[in-house]
Structures are given as structure tokens and as C-alpha cells.
Design a protein around this motif. Structure first.
Motif, mmCIF file in Angstrom:
data_model
loop_
_atom_site.group_PDB
_atom_site.id
_atom_site.type_symbol
_atom_site.label_atom_id
_atom_site.label_comp_id
_atom_site.label_asym_id
_atom_site.label_seq_id
_atom_site.Cartn_x
_atom_site.Cartn_y
_atom_site.Cartn_z
ATOM 1 N N GLN B 62 0.857 -1.175 0.000
ATOM 2 C CA GLN B 62 0.000 0.000 0.000
ATOM 3 C C GLN B 62 0.899 1.232 0.000
ATOM 4 O O GLN B 62 1.772 1.367 0.859
ATOM 5 C CB GLN B 62 -0.852 0.048 1.279
ATOM 6 C CG GLN B 62 -1.805 -1.100 1.456
ATOM 7 C CD GLN B 62 -3.115 -0.886 0.730
ATOM 8 O OE1 GLN B 62 -3.355 0.181 0.178
ATOM 9 N NE2 GLN B 62 -3.943 -1.916 0.718
ATOM 10 N N ILE B 63 0.651 2.107 -0.944
ATOM 11 C CA ILE B 63 1.400 3.360 -0.992
ATOM 12 C C ILE B 63 0.404 4.466 -0.688
ATOM 13 O O ILE B 63 -0.646 4.540 -1.327
ATOM 14 C CB ILE B 63 1.999 3.592 -2.397
ATOM 15 C CG1 ILE B 63 2.882 2.406 -2.786
ATOM 16 C CG2 ILE B 63 2.764 4.901 -2.461
ATOM 17 C CD1 ILE B 63 3.270 2.403 -4.249
ATOM 18 N N TYR B 64 0.677 5.292 0.304
ATOM 19 C CA TYR B 64 -0.286 6.348 0.593
ATOM 20 C C TYR B 64 0.390 7.630 1.054
ATOM 21 O O TYR B 64 1.526 7.639 1.511
ATOM 22 C CB TYR B 64 -1.336 5.894 1.596
ATOM 23 C CG TYR B 64 -0.775 5.296 2.871
ATOM 24 C CD1 TYR B 64 -0.488 3.945 2.944
ATOM 25 C CD2 TYR B 64 -0.564 6.092 3.990
ATOM 26 C CE1 TYR B 64 0.013 3.395 4.096
ATOM 27 C CE2 TYR B 64 -0.069 5.549 5.152
ATOM 28 C CZ TYR B 64 0.231 4.198 5.204
ATOM 29 O OH TYR B 64 0.737 3.667 6.339
ATOM 30 N N VAL B 65 -0.361 8.711 0.889
ATOM 31 C CA VAL B 65 0.152 10.028 1.239
ATOM 32 C C VAL B 65 -0.056 10.228 2.735
ATOM 33 O O VAL B 65 -1.107 9.889 3.275
ATOM 34 C CB VAL B 65 -0.589 11.138 0.453
ATOM 35 C CG1 VAL B 65 0.005 12.501 0.765
ATOM 36 C CG2 VAL B 65 -0.543 10.850 -1.034
ATOM 37 N N GLN B 66 0.993 10.784 3.352
ATOM 38 C CA GLN B 66 0.990 10.867 4.811
ATOM 39 C C GLN B 66 1.543 12.226 5.202
ATOM 40 O O GLN B 66 2.410 12.764 4.512
ATOM 41 C CB GLN B 66 1.936 9.766 5.315
ATOM 42 C CG GLN B 66 1.910 9.509 6.785
ATOM 43 C CD GLN B 66 2.956 8.482 7.154
ATOM 44 O OE1 GLN B 66 4.117 8.590 6.750
ATOM 45 N NE2 GLN B 66 2.567 7.487 7.911
ATOM 46 N N SER B 67 1.066 12.780 6.318
ATOM 47 C CA SER B 67 1.634 14.034 6.814
ATOM 48 C C SER B 67 3.104 13.844 7.131
ATOM 49 O O SER B 67 3.500 12.818 7.667
ATOM 50 C CB SER B 67 0.930 14.454 8.105
ATOM 51 O OG SER B 67 -0.285 15.037 7.817
ATOM 52 N N GLU B 82 -3.661 19.387 -1.162
ATOM 53 C CA GLU B 82 -3.850 20.096 -2.426
ATOM 54 C C GLU B 82 -3.391 19.167 -3.535
ATOM 55 O O GLU B 82 -2.741 18.154 -3.261
ATOM 56 C CB GLU B 82 -3.052 21.406 -2.415
ATOM 57 C CG GLU B 82 -3.722 22.423 -1.499
ATOM 58 C CD GLU B 82 -3.001 23.744 -1.439
ATOM 59 O OE1 GLU B 82 -2.051 23.949 -2.231
ATOM 60 O OE2 GLU B 82 -3.399 24.559 -0.590
ATOM 61 N N GLU B 83 -3.702 19.559 -4.734
ATOM 62 C CA GLU B 83 -3.456 18.628 -5.832
ATOM 63 C C GLU B 83 -1.999 18.185 -5.897
ATOM 64 O O GLU B 83 -1.700 17.031 -6.192
ATOM 65 C CB GLU B 83 -3.876 19.267 -7.162
ATOM 66 C CG GLU B 83 -4.042 18.245 -8.260
ATOM 67 C CD GLU B 83 -4.808 18.813 -9.445
ATOM 68 O OE1 GLU B 83 -5.969 19.203 -9.245
ATOM 69 O OE2 GLU B 83 -4.234 18.868 -10.541
ATOM 70 N N GLU B 84 -1.072 19.117 -5.586
ATOM 71 C CA GLU B 84 0.355 18.785 -5.691
ATOM 72 C C GLU B 84 0.789 17.755 -4.653
ATOM 73 O O GLU B 84 1.872 17.190 -4.751
ATOM 74 C CB GLU B 84 1.181 20.065 -5.536
ATOM 75 C CG GLU B 84 1.038 20.652 -4.146
ATOM 76 C CD GLU B 84 1.579 22.091 -4.050
ATOM 77 O OE1 GLU B 84 0.986 22.956 -4.724
ATOM 78 O OE2 GLU B 84 2.554 22.289 -3.331
ATOM 79 N N ASP B 85 -0.056 17.532 -3.623
ATOM 80 C CA ASP B 85 0.293 16.561 -2.591
ATOM 81 C C ASP B 85 -0.094 15.138 -2.986
ATOM 82 O O ASP B 85 0.372 14.175 -2.378
ATOM 83 C CB ASP B 85 -0.425 16.898 -1.279
ATOM 84 C CG ASP B 85 -0.080 18.293 -0.788
ATOM 85 O OD1 ASP B 85 1.093 18.683 -0.967
ATOM 86 O OD2 ASP B 85 -0.978 18.965 -0.254
ATOM 87 N N LEU B 86 -0.996 15.006 -3.937
ATOM 88 C CA LEU B 86 -1.518 13.686 -4.282
ATOM 89 C C LEU B 86 -0.597 12.958 -5.252
ATOM 90 O O LEU B 86 0.258 13.560 -5.897
ATOM 91 C CB LEU B 86 -2.913 13.829 -4.903
ATOM 92 C CG LEU B 86 -3.960 14.479 -3.999
ATOM 93 C CD1 LEU B 86 -5.304 14.491 -4.685
ATOM 94 C CD2 LEU B 86 -4.039 13.774 -2.657
ATOM 95 N N ILE B 87 -0.785 11.662 -5.327
ATOM 96 C CA ILE B 87 -0.013 10.836 -6.255
ATOM 97 C C ILE B 87 -0.633 10.996 -7.640
ATOM 98 O O ILE B 87 -1.835 10.800 -7.823
ATOM 99 C CB ILE B 87 -0.044 9.360 -5.823
ATOM 100 C CG1 ILE B 87 0.506 9.212 -4.409
ATOM 101 C CG2 ILE B 87 0.744 8.491 -6.797
ATOM 102 C CD1 ILE B 87 0.242 7.873 -3.773
ATOM 103 N N GLN B 88 0.192 11.394 -8.610
ATOM 104 C CA GLN B 88 -0.314 11.649 -9.955
ATOM 105 C C GLN B 88 0.063 10.514 -10.898
ATOM 106 O O GLN B 88 0.988 9.731 -10.626
ATOM 107 C CB GLN B 88 0.261 12.974 -10.478
ATOM 108 C CG GLN B 88 -0.090 14.179 -9.610
ATOM 109 C CD GLN B 88 -1.594 14.435 -9.501
ATOM 110 O OE1 GLN B 88 -2.358 14.092 -10.411
ATOM 111 N NE2 GLN B 88 -2.027 15.022 -8.387
ATOM 112 N N ASP B 89 -0.647 10.442 -12.020
ATOM 113 C CA ASP B 89 -0.395 9.390 -13.005
ATOM 114 C C ASP B 89 1.067 9.371 -13.449
ATOM 115 O O ASP B 89 1.651 8.305 -13.620
ATOM 116 C CB ASP B 89 -1.308 9.588 -14.223
ATOM 117 C CG ASP B 89 -2.759 9.237 -13.884
ATOM 118 O OD1 ASP B 89 -2.962 8.317 -13.068
ATOM 119 O OD2 ASP B 89 -3.669 9.889 -14.422
ATOM 120 N N GLU B 90 1.661 10.596 -13.625
ATOM 121 C CA GLU B 90 3.056 10.640 -14.089
ATOM 122 C C GLU B 90 3.986 9.975 -13.090
ATOM 123 O O GLU B 90 4.963 9.324 -13.459
ATOM 124 C CB GLU B 90 3.540 12.084 -14.298
ATOM 125 C CG GLU B 90 2.626 12.963 -15.146
ATOM 126 C CD GLU B 90 1.535 13.609 -14.323
ATOM 127 O OE1 GLU B 90 0.371 13.147 -14.449
ATOM 128 O OE2 GLU B 90 1.824 14.523 -13.533
#
Lengths: 236, 429
Positions: B62-67, B82-90
Motif C-alpha cells: 500500500q502506498i499512501y500520502v501521509q503528513s 492540495e493537488e500537488e500533494d496527491l499521487i499523480q499518473d506521471e
């Protein structure tokens, strides 16, 4: 030479309590007592005469402070507790004033209990217990528990129990004390019958009339035997 | 030698004093039943958790965004996503370029919201989720008719849908799942109503503990990511702007990966070094199923330890209660003990009698506790919707342990009884 027919042989028995303390008490002051095989003897005495203490020593519940006592040829010196248990189990049949049947235990199992402690196998135990209960006229009530029996019935079960291991003596402590006169009479008749069958019986009582029914009356007072007389030896 | 007689005697004694016996056993009952309850539920939960993780695959990551913690190690509550914090397709593309040879498949999902699925007068409710191609396998979803969403559908603008056989039954009562393939379904969402074509049907799984952990898949309607992007952009407003990107990505490593924890670490390092180094607020955490199972197991065992300590205290108190009652019983039965001694019972026989009695009390308490604990445990498992199975070793240990308590706490009263002076005991009123 030892007399084989001597069941109780007591010489110079002393019993003291609180030894070495200021309130030291001498209850038995040199008792000599011989009871022969097949005898029916009674020991009488007032309260505080030392008769209970003597009974405890005869019954191997207690040890004398001084003196020699042998029961059915077994010297009762400094024997360990477990051996005393064995002696009580094999040589003595107790009959108590208050019956002392084990509660919540059938008449049959009460009678079988001394044999259980004596290591008699189950089948034999049950057979003998049944036979004994029949002998005392309790064959119909073997599975009754003590609280379902009358006083006289309880005492008859207790006498059957006292006979369980075919002891050298039956030691009865006021066996009629808690019974009414007629029931007491029946119990005494039972003792006479056992005596006729050859049992050695020692009856402890403070009732002189009952005592006189036996062959020999030993009177204790203040820790000494003060009188030995022949009873009327009432035979039925 | 007197065992049978002693057991019968103890039982008849208990029968004569039922209420007292029950109250005496209460501590033992509570102690044993709490142990059995917690082991029954605990076993069920652990097993269903490990079943779940085994389904997902031990080599899932599991890969996830974390503080990102600040320099003092405190959680940084700086700002929301914000959008820049999320994992993007690229990012995923670059990652796959680097590690693609070790990755079997990967899954991202995007929740669109709840919807009413409609077919004429028939309707059903469900949650709509956008997923990437071949993502359903990794999420343990079993396709029974048709197929999973493919690459073209996900990248393009194909309005296709995968739903459960439940939906098929509700929407097309006359059709089998196979016959439902190719049918049209309308989804009424907050953003509008859209028409889709069914390409796959998956097996409905009874909602269980696993489902509550991962999000219930039984009512989920899967649509291509490209389509969910479109729908979400439609619904995007000034106040709640839709953000492109994913909060988490699930990856399944292939068999070339032998150490999934190491692989998770490499994955985490890759994302953090390449994309999140300059992000002051967020970072990536990657965890293998192995380590998740580990932390789950250690959490369960912490709970079990805590309950066991409580149970041990309860058993101790229960044992003291038994000892107390045994002392009362010895005093009450002083004359009986005297009589037994007069009849020739050795001290050891009296001791055994009372130890057996105390052991029987505790054993019966233990058995009642086991029955109660098993019942409560099974009820609890049923509430948690996991199949509960009582643990046989735990039951045997519990009964054995309660007997041991009986022996331990019965010894002192039994010894007191054994050492009674027969003369005193016979004279006792």
C-alpha cells in the motif's frame, strides 16, 4: 507373659494438660484398667471425673502423658499419628452420643466408610455394609441419608458402622444419651446381643442403671478408679 | 484411592448448597469466560484479518500520502491536501518505468459518490468508484461474467461498467449475469445521470469484517478512471474543487520480489526522493502486507494481553473466594472431620477430600465459564460478522487452570482440616 485375652491393658496412666504452665492440670492420676476379650464393661463417673479423657486414650484419639497402654496386644507408646489412625480404624468401633453419621451420605456408605479408610475393595465393602445393616435391622433403609432417619435408626446405623472392620472393642460413649427411654432400651438390647456374639464392649455412661446391666462397673472419680464392682450382668 | 468417593461427596455437598456454590464459582466463571470470549473473538478476528491479507496477497504494497513530521518529529498539521500533494499518473508511470519488472499489477481508485442504478422501473443503490485497468484482481474481486475494465476503456472515454451479481438481480430480474453483459444501465449521481454499458459482473461477497476494513465492495459499481475524472470535473465547483490524483495506490509485486518489506522501502524512498523532497507537508509511506499483518497481530495480542491480565486478577479474586468458602466449609464440618478421624481417616485422606472438593468447585466454575465464554465469544464474532471458532487448546487450558486454582487455593483449608485435633473436632458444637 502376655495374656492373649487381655484387650485393654492400662498401667499407671497419667494425663496432664498445660504441662509446665502455671495452670497445669492433672486429669488422670494413675489409672490401672484391664478389659478382657468378650467382656461388657462400663465406666461411670460424674462430669469432670476424667472419664472422657480416659475414653479418648482408650480410643487412641489421645496419648497418655505417662504410663503404659496396650490395645489388643499393640503397645501404644510414642506411635505416630498415621499409626493411631490405623489403630482406630482396625481395633476400635466408636459409637457416639450424637450418632455422628456423615451428613448427605447414605446409611450404606456411612457403614462402608471405615472399610474405605481401611482399604477394603469396593465390592466387599458394599456387601459387608449391607449385611451389617441387616444385622441391626436397618436393611430396609440402606439408601436413606441421616436426615431421613430417626434417632434410634441413626444409632443403629452408627453401631453397624462401629462393627465395620470387626474391631477388638466397641467403645460407646453415652450411646443412649440422646434417645428416649424406649429407643434407648432397643439400643442397649443391641449391645447385649453383640456382647452375646462375643464382642468386647466398653460403655461410658453417667447412668448407673445402664451401667449395672453390664458385667463390670468401673467408677472413676477425680482421675482415679475408686470402685470396681460386678454388674447384674443382665442377660436376655 | 478415595477419588470416586470424594468426587461424589463433593458433588452432593455442592447440590446441598447450590446458591453458595454458584456464588463461590462466580469469580472463576467470570475469569474463565472472559479469557474464552476474548480468545474466541481474537482468533476469529486474527484469522479473518490474515485471510483478508492473504487474499490481497502477502506481496501487496500500500502506498499512501501521509503528513510529514516536522524536524521535532511532530505531525505537521500545516494544511489540507492540495493537488500537488496527491499521487499523480506521471509519478506512477515513472515508478513503473523503474520498477515495472517487479510489479505484477497496480490499482488506484477514485470515489465518485453514491448513485442510484436504474433500468426502467428497477433500481439499486451503490457507490461508484473509478478504477484503473485490471485493478479489480488486486482488490480480490471475482469476475463471474464478462471481464475487468481494460486499458483502452480506462484511458479513453468509454462509458462502461462492472457491477455485482446483486445488481444484476435487482436491475435485470430475468437475466443471468452472462445475459446482463452488454445491457445498458443508468446511474443517477449528484453530478447528473449517465448511461453505461455493462462489461463485467463480479461475485457479491457477504459483507464481513474484511469488507468493513477495506470498504464494502459488494455494493460498489466500478467505472473507468477516465470516466470518473470527467464526472468529477462536471461536478467540480469553486468551493469544492476536484483534485486530480490519488491518496493511495496499491501494488502487487510479482514473484521476483522475495522481500516485500524491502521492496516497500525502496518504493517509499523512490517516491519521497523524486517527488516529495520539496513538499514540506506531505510524504509517501509504503507498507507491505507483511508489516501490516505484523502490526495488526501485535495490536490483537496487546488487547489479548490486557484482557488476560484482567482475567488473571479475576481468577485470583475467585480463587481467594473459593479459599474463603472452603475455610467456612471446614469450620462447619469440624464434627464430620472429627468423626472421620475417629473412624480411621488419616490426615492425608482428609486433605485429599477437601482438595478434591475445592478442585471440583473450580472445575465446574471453569466449565460454566467455558460455556459462557464460548457463547459470548460466538455472539461477539457474529456481531463482528466473522466466523468465530472456540479455541480447543484455550478451553482445555482454562479448565485445567481452574482445577489448578482449586488445588492451590484449596490446599490451605484442606491442610487446616487435616491437622484438626480429633478430640477437639468431635467436641465442636
Amino acid at each position: 507373659m502376655e495374656n492373649k485375652d487381655l484387650i485393654i491393658d492400662m498401667k499407671g496412666i497419667y494425663k496432664r494438660f498445660y504441662i509446665g504452665q502455671p495452670n497445669e492440670l492433672e486429669i488422670l492420676k494413675g489409672i490401672d484398667l484391664q478389659v478382657y476379650r468378650g467382656e461388657f464393661v462400663s465406666i461411670v463417673g460424674a462430669s469432670g471425673s476424667g472419664k472422657s479423657t480416659l475414653m479418648n486414650i482408650i480410643g487412641a484419639l489421645d496419648r497418655p502423658t505417662e504410663g503404659s497402654y496396650s490395645l489388643d496386644g499393640v503397645p501404644m507408646g510414642e506411635v505416630p499419628d498415621d499409626l493411631l489412625s490405623d489403630i482406630r480404624n482396625q481395633k476400635i468401633g466408636f459409637v457416639f452420643q450424637t450418632f455422628n453419621l456423615i451428613p448427605r451420605t447414605s446409611a450404606l456408605n456411612n457403614v462402608a466408610l471405615p472399610m474405605l479408610y481401611g482399604g477394603v475393595p469396593r465390592g466387599l465393602r458394599t456387601r459387608r455394609a449391607k449385611w451389617l445393616l441387616e444385622q441391626v435391622g436397618m436393611g430396609e433403609r440402606m439408601s436413606h441419608q441421616p436426615n431421613e432417619l430417626s434417632g434410634g435408626q441413626k444409632q443403629r446405623v452408627a453401631i453397624a458402622r462401629a462393627m465395620a472392620n470387626d474391631p477388638a472393642i466397641i467403645l460407646a460413649d453415652e450411646p443412649t444419651g440422646a434417645l428416649d427411654t424406649s429407643t434407648g432400651r432397643l439400643v442397649m438390647d443391641l449391645f447385649h446381643r453383640l456382647h452375646q456374639q462375643g464382642k468386647t464392649i466398653v460403655l461410658i455412661t453417667h447412668n448407673p442403671e445402664l451401667a449395672l446391666e453390664t458385667q463390670r462397673v468401673i467408677t472413676i472419680s477425680d482421675g482415679r478408679v475408686i470402685r470396681e464392682e460386678e454388674g447384674k450382668s443382665l442377660c436376655i | 484411592m478415595y477419588l470416586k468417593e470424594n468426587i461424589l461427596l463433593a458433588l452432593s455437598g455442592l447440590r446441598a448448597n447450590k446458591m453458595r456454590a454458584l456464588l463461590t464459582m462466580l469469580g472463576i466463571i467470570i475469569g474463565i469466560s472472559s479469557v474464552i470470549t476474548i480468545t474466541t473473538i481474537g482468533n476469529a478476528v486474527s484469522r479473518s484479518v490474515s485471510d483478508l491479507f492473504a487474499d490481497l496477497g502477502a506481496n501487496s504494497i500500500q502506498i499512501y500520502v501521509q503528513s510529514k513530521p516536522d524536524e521535532y518529529g511532530n505531525i505537521n498539521w500545516g494544511r489540507g491536501f492540495e493537488e500537488e500533494d496527491l499521487i499523480q499518473d506521471e509519478m506512477i508511470d515513472q515508478y513503473l518505468e523503474m520498477f515495472g519488472s517487479q510489479v505484477d499489477c497496480w490499482a488506484v481508485s477514485q470515489s465518485v459518490g453514491s448513485a442510484d442504478a436504474l433500468n426502467g422501473n428497477n433500481s439499486a443503490k451503490g457507490n461508484v468508484t473509478g478504477v484503473n485497468a485490471n485493478a479489480l484482481g488486486i482488490q480480490n474481486i471475482n469476475i463471474i461474467a464478462g471481464r475487468d475494465l481494460n486499458e483502452q476503456e480506462v484511458d479513453g472515454d468509454k462509458w462502461v461498467i462492472v457491477l455485482s451479481d446483486r445488481f444484476v438481480r435487482d436491475l435485470f430480474p430475468r437475466l443471468t449475469p452472462q445475459q446482463a453483459i452488454g445491457q445498458e444501465v443508468k446511474l443517477r449521481l449528484a453530478q447528473g445521470t449517465y448511461t453505461f454499458m455493462v462489461v463485467g459482473v463480479y461475485k457479491y461477497e457477504v459483507s464481513g469484517f474484511a469488507a468493513t476494513m477495506t470498504g464494502d465492495t459488494s455494493t460498489t459499481i466500478f467505472i473507468p478512471l477516465g470516466v470518473s475524472d470527467t464526472i468529477l470535473q462536471d461536478g467540480s465547483t469553486d468551493t469544492s474543487e476536484w483534485m486530480k490524483g490519488y491518496y493511495q495506490v496499491q501494488i502487487r509485486a510479482n514473484s521476483t520480489v522475495t522481500d516485500s518489506q524491502l521492496f516497500a522501502q525502496q518504493t517509499e524512498d523512490f517516491f519521497n526522493k523524486r517527488f516529495y523532497r520539496s513538499n514540506p507537508y506531505y510524504q509517501i509511506s509504503a507498507q507491505s502486507m507483511d508489516s501490516m499483518i505484523g502490526s495488526m497481530t501485535s495490536m490483537m495480542s496487546t488487547i489479548q494481553t490486557a484482557i488476560s491480565v484482567i482475567a488473571a486478577i479475576s481468577l485470583l479474586v475467585g480463587g481467594i473466594g473459593v479459599m474463603n468458602i472452603m475455610l467456612v466449609s471446614v469450620t462447619e464440618r469440624t464434627r464430620e472431620i472429627g468423626t472421620r478421624k475417629a473412624l480411621g481417616a488419616k490426615n492425608s485422606a482428609i486433605r485429599i477430600q477437601f482438595i478434591v472438593e475445592s478442585m471440583i468447585i473450580c472445575m465446574i466454575g471453569g466449565i460454566i465459564g467455558v460455556l459462557l465464554g464460548t457463547t459470548v465469544g460466538l455472539l461477539g464474532s457474529a456481531l463482528l460478522k466473522v466466523p468465530g471458532t472456540p479455541s480447543v487448546p484455550a478451553i482445555l487450558i482454562a479448565v485445567g487452570f481452574s482445577m489448578a486454582i482449586g488445588i492451590f487455593f484449596g490446599y490451605y483449608p484442606a491442610n487446616k482440616a487435616a491437622k484438626l485435633d480429633p478430640i477437639e473436632a468431635l467436641r465442636y458444637e
